[in-house]
Design an enzyme around this catalytic site. Structure first.
Site, short mmCIF file in Angstrom:
data_model
loop_
_atom_site.label_atom_id
_atom_site.label_comp_id
_atom_site.label_asym_id
_atom_site.label_seq_id
_atom_site.Cartn_x
_atom_site.Cartn_y
_atom_site.Cartn_z
N ASP A 113 3.77 6.87 -8.02
CA ASP A 113 4.65 6.32 -6.99
C ASP A 113 6.08 6.85 -7.13
O ASP A 113 6.67 7.36 -6.17
CB ASP A 113 4.68 4.79 -7.08
CG ASP A 113 3.31 4.17 -6.87
OD1 ASP A 113 2.43 4.85 -6.31
OD2 ASP A 113 3.13 3.01 -7.26
N ALA A 143 8.11 0.28 -5.89
CA ALA A 143 8.79 1.41 -6.52
C ALA A 143 9.98 1.86 -5.68
O ALA A 143 11.03 2.23 -6.22
CB ALA A 143 7.82 2.57 -6.72
N ALA A 144 9.85 1.82 -4.36
CA ALA A 144 10.95 2.23 -3.48
C ALA A 144 12.15 1.30 -3.63
O ALA A 144 13.30 1.75 -3.65
CB ALA A 144 10.47 2.27 -2.04
N GLY A 148 0.77 -1.23 0.00
CA GLY A 148 0.00 0.00 0.00
C GLY A 148 0.80 1.28 0.00
O GLY A 148 0.23 2.35 -0.21
N LEU A 149 2.10 1.21 0.24
CA LEU A 149 2.92 2.42 0.31
C LEU A 149 3.91 2.51 -0.84
O LEU A 149 4.83 3.30 -0.82
CB LEU A 149 3.68 2.48 1.64
CG LEU A 149 2.81 2.48 2.89
CD1 LEU A 149 3.68 2.42 4.14
CD2 LEU A 149 1.90 3.71 2.93
N SER A 150 3.70 1.66 -1.85
CA SER A 150 4.57 1.59 -3.02
C SER A 150 5.98 1.14 -2.66
O SER A 150 6.97 1.75 -3.06
CB SER A 150 4.63 2.93 -3.75
OG SER A 150 5.24 2.76 -5.00
N SER A 151 6.06 0.06 -1.91
CA SER A 151 7.36 -0.50 -1.57
C SER A 151 8.09 -1.02 -2.81
O SER A 151 9.32 -0.98 -2.87
CB SER A 151 7.21 -1.63 -0.55
OG SER A 151 6.31 -2.61 -1.01
#
Length: 393
Positions: A167, A124-125, A119-122
């Site tokens: 993201d 893309a990170a 849900g936190l765009s891991s």
């Protein structure tokens, strides 16, 4: 941060550097970037760290503190198709980078994530942090825009996920105590500082305990439904159109949608309804943020969450319960699902004075409804943060 110490113990030397890429939240503007909409976002002070060093033999070798399997492949012999493990994000990033830049040095590293996944765009990170490290050891300098496009290509082309630029843009452009306002049509963006007269806020993240992956959800289907609505509307209006793949709602005036909406299949109409109303919510929300009215901004985030449930039709039972509880909790300005909204977490803008009561109420109501998830459910309070870059070892 453990990754630097573990790198040292694993490889018997200090890492060449440590890269940090923050996670992101999108209060208003969800499910719109793939149709060239406008978005708002914050980076948060939790994310992905990678401690890394170069490998002259061209091998990519990374271990993750969140996954058991080690990622290992060669820069000259990377599988062109997914291998269906977490390292696919790294393979996709390396292939995307190598299309425009010569790679001569591999990489060893330790990856550490600071929150549960979902849900936190891991994803893309991880990609962005890896790209920063890989560029560093290969002497490659990418502009922020190039980094965004390279990371986006990894997800679109290799992973097969039809995400837009939200993201990557949030995780690179963001600055602490600023709202990112981005038009994904022309990539114009603005960093709008928090007004001194605005009420204090923090970002709360409520993890449902249900992990999610976009490739296994209905994410791509929702994107196709938006495209189908745009394609049909252009045909109904007699507008010029090309291939289905190029059809986006941004190219269809709102008045055309209102004129022909009843002729669309119900699902297509609802997806378009969400996109247009979200477009207007972003514009209204940005003005509220400029005015320092975080309560008005928060209400628009709640409205975004409502539209995501009833028009975009995302949301598991778990996330819907979290959203409904947030609506009834004092001290929450606003919030919604974070990410695709099929599983994962909800985010909220909160008054820090209510933190303890918010955590107690949300936890109590959620666990009462889903007792089997008690061990996996978690609450985290975060600050805004700067975008990705190198950090101290």
């Amino acid at each position: 941060m453990k990754c630097a110490d573990i790198f040292n113990k694993t490889y018997n030397y200090e890492p060449q550097g440590v890269v940090f890429c923050p996670y992101r939240v999108c209060p208003i503007g969800a499910h719109s970037d793939h149709q060239y909409g406008k978005i708002t976002g914050f980076a948060i002070d939790r994310g992905i760290h990678i401690a890394y060093g170069g490998k002259q033999n061209g091998v990519i070798e990374l271990v993750s503190l969140n996954f058991s399997k080690r990622a290992q492949f060669h820069i000259k012999n990377t599988p062109e198709e997914k291998q269906n493990d977490w390292a696919d994000y790294l393979r996709g990033a390396m292939i995307a980078l190598s299309k425009n830049h010569q790679l001569h040095t591999g990489l060893c590293g330790v990856i550490e994530g600071s929150l549960p996944i979902g849900g936190l765009s891991s994803s893309a990170a991880v990609i962005i942090a890896f790209l920063y490290a890989l560029c560093e050891v290969n002497g490659i300098q990418l502009s922020e825009h190039e980094m965004i496009l390279t990371a986006l290509a990894a997800e679109n082309d290799y992973m097969g996920i039809s995400v837009g630029k939200l993201d990557q843009s949030c995780e690179i452009y963001s600055r602490k105590n600023h709202l990112l306002y981005l038009d994904t049509l022309d990539d114009f963006y603005e960093l709008i500082p928090r007004k001194d007269t605005s009420k204090p806020f923090e970002i709360a993240v409520f993890f449902s305990g249900i992990e999610r992956t976009l490739s296994g959800s209905k994410f791509n289907a929702r994107v196709d439904e938006c495209k189908a609505a745009a394609y049909a509307l252009m045909a109904l209006e007699g507008m010029e159109y090309d291939k289905f793949e190029t059809a986006v709602l941004r190219n269809v005036p709102y008045e055309v949608f209102r004129k022909h909406e009843k002729k669309l299949p119900d699902n297509w109409r609802k997806r378009a309804e969400h996109w247009y109303t979200e477009f207007f919510r972003v514009q209204t929300g940005v003005q509220a943020w400029r005015d320092g009215d975080i309560e008005a901004f928060g209400k628009l985030s709640f409205q975004s969450g409502h539209s995501s449930i009833y028009n975009y039709e995302t949301g598991s039972d778990e996330l819907k319960k979290l959203y409904e509880t947030m609506l009834e909790t004092d001290g929450i300005y606003g919030g919604r699902f974070s990410g695709a909204g099929f599983k994962g977490c909800c985010m909220a803008l909160i008054d820090p004075a209510f933190k303890e009561n918010i955590e107690q109420k949300i936890t109590k109501e959620y666990i009462r409804e889903f007792p089997a998830l008690a061990a996996k459910f978690s609450v985290h309070f975060c600050e805004t943060a700067n975008g990705a870059g190198k950090t101290e070892v």
